[in-house]
Design a protein around this motif. Sequence first.
Motif, PDB file in Angstrom:
ATOM      1  N   GLY A  54      64.470   9.946   9.685  1.00  0.00           N
ATOM      2  CA  GLY A  54      63.826   9.628   8.419  1.00  0.00           C
ATOM      3  C   GLY A  54      64.694   9.983   7.233  1.00  0.00           C
ATOM      4  O   GLY A  54      64.781   9.227   6.254  1.00  0.00           O
ATOM      5  N   LEU A  55      65.351  11.130   7.298  1.00  0.00           N
ATOM      6  CA  LEU A  55      66.215  11.578   6.205  1.00  0.00           C
ATOM      7  C   LEU A  55      67.347  10.596   5.923  1.00  0.00           C
ATOM      8  O   LEU A  55      67.693  10.353   4.761  1.00  0.00           O
ATOM      9  N   ILE A  56      67.934  10.058   6.971  1.00  0.00           N
ATOM     10  CA  ILE A  56      69.119   9.213   6.776  1.00  0.00           C
ATOM     11  C   ILE A  56      68.761   7.763   6.472  1.00  0.00           C
ATOM     12  O   ILE A  56      69.656   6.946   6.240  1.00  0.00           O
ATOM     13  N   ILE A  60      63.259   7.207  -0.773  1.00  0.00           N
ATOM     14  CA  ILE A  60      62.683   8.296  -1.564  1.00  0.00           C
ATOM     15  C   ILE A  60      62.118   9.342  -0.610  1.00  0.00           C
ATOM     16  O   ILE A  60      61.383   9.018   0.331  1.00  0.00           O
ATOM     17  N   ILE A  61      62.469  10.597  -0.856  1.00  0.00           N
ATOM     18  CA  ILE A  61      61.975  11.716  -0.058  1.00  0.00           C
ATOM     19  C   ILE A  61      61.094  12.568  -0.958  1.00  0.00           C
ATOM     20  O   ILE A  61      61.568  13.161  -1.928  1.00  0.00           O
ATOM     21  N   ARG A  76      70.446  10.364   2.981  1.00  0.00           N
ATOM     22  CA  ARG A  76      71.502   9.364   2.817  1.00  0.00           C
ATOM     23  C   ARG A  76      71.947   9.301   1.360  1.00  0.00           C
ATOM     24  O   ARG A  76      71.159   9.560   0.433  1.00  0.00           O
ATOM     25  N   PRO A  77      73.196   8.948   1.096  1.00  0.00           N
ATOM     26  CA  PRO A  77      73.658   8.811  -0.287  1.00  0.00           C
ATOM     27  C   PRO A  77      72.798   7.806  -1.050  1.00  0.00           C
ATOM     28  O   PRO A  77      72.465   6.737  -0.540  1.00  0.00           O
ATOM     29  N   VAL A 112      59.665   5.453   2.429  1.00  0.00           N
ATOM     30  CA  VAL A 112      59.231   6.745   1.914  1.00  0.00           C
ATOM     31  C   VAL A 112      59.155   7.774   3.039  1.00  0.00           C
ATOM     32  O   VAL A 112      58.510   7.541   4.074  1.00  0.00           O
ATOM     33  N   LEU A 113      59.795   8.914   2.823  1.00  0.00           N
ATOM     34  CA  LEU A 113      59.667  10.060   3.719  1.00  0.00           C
ATOM     35  C   LEU A 113      58.910  11.151   2.979  1.00  0.00           C
ATOM     36  O   LEU A 113      59.377  11.666   1.970  1.00  0.00           O
ATOM     37  N   ARG A 114      57.713  11.448   3.447  1.00  0.00           N
ATOM     38  CA  ARG A 114      56.940  12.575   2.920  1.00  0.00           C
ATOM     39  C   ARG A 114      57.259  13.763   3.807  1.00  0.00           C
ATOM     40  O   ARG A 114      56.890  13.818   4.972  1.00  0.00           O
ATOM     41  N   PHE A 115      57.972  14.749   3.246  1.00  0.00           N
ATOM     42  CA  PHE A 115      58.582  15.813   4.039  1.00  0.00           C
ATOM     43  C   PHE A 115      57.907  17.137   3.741  1.00  0.00           C
ATOM     44  O   PHE A 115      57.847  17.586   2.590  1.00  0.00           O
ATOM     45  N   LYS A 116      57.403  17.774   4.795  1.00  0.00           N
ATOM     46  CA  LYS A 116      56.666  19.019   4.661  1.00  0.00           C
ATOM     47  C   LYS A 116      57.285  20.094   5.548  1.00  0.00           C
ATOM     48  O   LYS A 116      57.848  19.805   6.597  1.00  0.00           O
TER      49      LYS A 116
END
Length: 288
Positions: A54-56, A60-61, A76-77, A112-116
């Motif tokens: 998901g990160l790469i 939008i995170i 990712r850049p 979209v990555l919703r990161f918890k």
Amino acid sequence: MVKADDRAGSGISVEAAVGRLLGGRCPVLEPGHVWLAGAGPGDRGHLTLNALCGLIQADIIVYDALVDRGVLDLARPGAVLEFAGKRGGRPSIHQSDITARLVMLAREGQRVLRFKGGDPYVFGRGAEEALVLAREGIPFRIIPGLTAGLAGLAAAGIPATVRGINQAIVLATGHSAEGETDPVASLDWSALARLGQPIVLYMSVRNLGAIADRLQAGGMSPDTPAAAISRAATAEQTLLVGTLATLAGQLERHPLPTPALIVIGGIVAMRDALGGLAADAQAVLDTF
């Protein structure tokens, strides 16, 4: 016995190993989709491969306060990092605003990555966000993460289960729902005391005195081992060890940085036997 050097595929690169584990490619984060992902507690090594995927890929995170900055550096850049942290007792973004933002971004066609921190479905309000996404017709996926209530114990040298000590473990929150006048009214603490099983409390430092009183009133021994684990599985991890009757007072005299977990039960006493073997164990304050 087969030696490591004799196994097929030994010596492969990290990138190749990740690719092999994921069948050659990451699951695809599509435009207009939201992934609700857990980063695990503390140590960056707790990040799962799917969360890394998901990160790469994300455009939008939207991340919480407990996500390690070094993990976010893997984005990712060009990805936009948007803080949406909520911390108890401090000004923070309202939950409804966060979910509305996720819906808006998805409708714009963003990935979209919703990161918890921890796991999104374990006291992370992930289910609340997922319900809104489902209601609004936004495609989403849950990426589980290691919850601090289990991984944080292990990092502190406390096993979650031990044969002969416990047959279950209770994960609970230490405060009631918003709007309730009694801060610990949502749970029947006497019933939990009668179970005779260890209890791990999230978000409970402020109300620990009231919780301890109700557990003792329900029959739990005041001498039951108890511990507070601050910033579990990080380089700043600290433990404060005592008993059900003493721990709240110890925390008043020796405040620990939050977030902090509380664990109550016989498993805490195993730390003395196992703590020296826990590679992640950090500074310990023993004040029995």
